[in-house]
Design a protein around this motif. Structure first.
Motif, mmCIF file in Angstrom:
data_model
loop_
_atom_site.group_PDB
_atom_site.id
_atom_site.type_symbol
_atom_site.label_atom_id
_atom_site.label_comp_id
_atom_site.label_asym_id
_atom_site.label_seq_id
_atom_site.Cartn_x
_atom_site.Cartn_y
_atom_site.Cartn_z
ATOM 1 N N ASP A 207 0.306 -4.385 4.436
ATOM 2 C CA ASP A 207 -0.753 -4.914 4.706
ATOM 3 C C ASP A 207 -1.795 -5.936 5.088
ATOM 4 O OD1 ASP A 207 -2.221 -1.732 5.913
ATOM 5 O OD2 ASP A 207 -2.718 -1.774 3.681
ATOM 6 N N GLN B 275 -3.939 7.083 10.324
ATOM 7 C CA GLN B 275 -4.417 4.944 10.013
ATOM 8 C C GLN B 275 -3.692 4.003 11.327
ATOM 9 O OE1 GLN B 275 -3.258 3.392 6.774
ATOM 10 N NE2 GLN B 275 -4.457 1.792 6.556
ATOM 11 N N HIS C 235 3.407 1.048 3.152
ATOM 12 C CA HIS C 235 3.108 -0.261 4.194
ATOM 13 C C HIS C 235 2.886 -1.067 3.343
ATOM 14 C CE1 HIS C 235 -0.532 1.960 4.414
ATOM 15 N NE2 HIS C 235 -0.384 1.024 4.723
ATOM 16 N N HIS D 257 0.897 -1.289 0.278
ATOM 17 C CA HIS D 257 0.206 -0.188 0.481
ATOM 18 C C HIS D 257 0.845 1.071 0.022
ATOM 19 C CE1 HIS D 257 -3.682 2.094 2.042
ATOM 20 N NE2 HIS D 257 -3.311 2.994 0.648
#
Ligand code: MN
Length: 250
Positions: free
Chosen positions: A43, A197, A41, A35
């Protein structure tokens, strides 16, 4: 947790991400999605109890057993999210490109069902993916951040100390410089959103934990920004030092 938080965070008029429903399924699938939000990062999602239990792993998983990766638990995602690929619009929550990095199935190790292992804060599973195989541990390590876990490889025949993660969407090479620029811009724009997030933890369902989380929020809100130079609490020291350095450079 269910999908309440997932739905709350997204505007489905704007993003193509699946709205999704909780589905009762006995399957044990997993996905790792690359992502490219403000910070790249990975997920990591495990199917259980009708949702994808999800962690954001900033550096991605590793097959090197000596490497322990920080994995921040985020909101449960719908099962359909496993097949989601493409762009989340800029300005929307988690805006940026999403690509499947690995996909497959997993099996629990031991007699305790996986959801129960999650609640206990320690789980062991075997992955059957294209890139990730063999046994892994995840351990809940709340401290500075309530939703912090560690993900790491157990030593077995799939462990590889030399292993290095290869991205699906490589950028930064000369050939792909325009894309790299675009992504850098995107990263700058999305920084705040991803911070949000990563902060949005899945609160554990224990009263003590909830109290701790509430206390943290209050402390943060009450602390005026100008006080940073006088902050000498051991736990925040290194962080505030870094911030000061960055500010000085600007
Ligand atoms: Mn993500």
């Amino acid at each position: 947790m269910g999908l309440k938080l997932y739905h709350k965070k997204r505007d489905f008029e704007k993003t193509r991400e699946p709205r999704g429903k909780e589905k009762s399924t006995k399957k044990h699938r997993f996905v790792v999605q690359e992502h490219h939000a403000s910070h790249l990062h990975f997920d990591f999602r495990l199917e259980m109890e009708g949702v994808m239990k999800s962690w954001a792993v900033p550096k991605g998983p590793s097959l090197d057993p000596s490497v322990k990766r920080l994995a921040m638990m985020v909101e449960d995602h719908p099962i359909d999210y496993m097949y989601f690929e493409g762009a989340i619009p800029l300005g929307e929550y988690g805006g940026g490109e999403v690509r499947t990095w690995d996909i497959g199935t997993y099996e629990a190790v031991g007699d305790t069902p996986v959801p129960e292992q999650v609640r206990q804060g320690k789980l062991t599973f075997i992955l059957h993916g294209k890139k990730l195989n063999g046994e892994f541990h995840m351990v809940h390590t709340p401290g500075r951040q309530e939703n912090a876990w560690l993900l790491f490889k157990v030593k077995d025949e799939y462990a590889d100390p030399e292993w290095e993660l290869v991205r699906v969407l490589p950028y930064g090479s000369k050939k792909e410089a325009p894309e790299a620029d675009a992504l850098k811009k995107l990263e700058a724009q999305q920084k705040k959103l991803v911070k949000k997030q990563l902060k949005s933890a899945a609160p554990r369902k224990r009263a003590t934990t909830r109290r701790t989380a509430a206390k943290k929020t209050t402390a943060k809100a009450a602390k005026p920004k100008t006080k940073r130079t006088t902050t000498k609490r051991a736990t925040t020291k290194s962080k505030s030092t870094t911030k000061r350095t960055v500010r000085a450079k600007k």
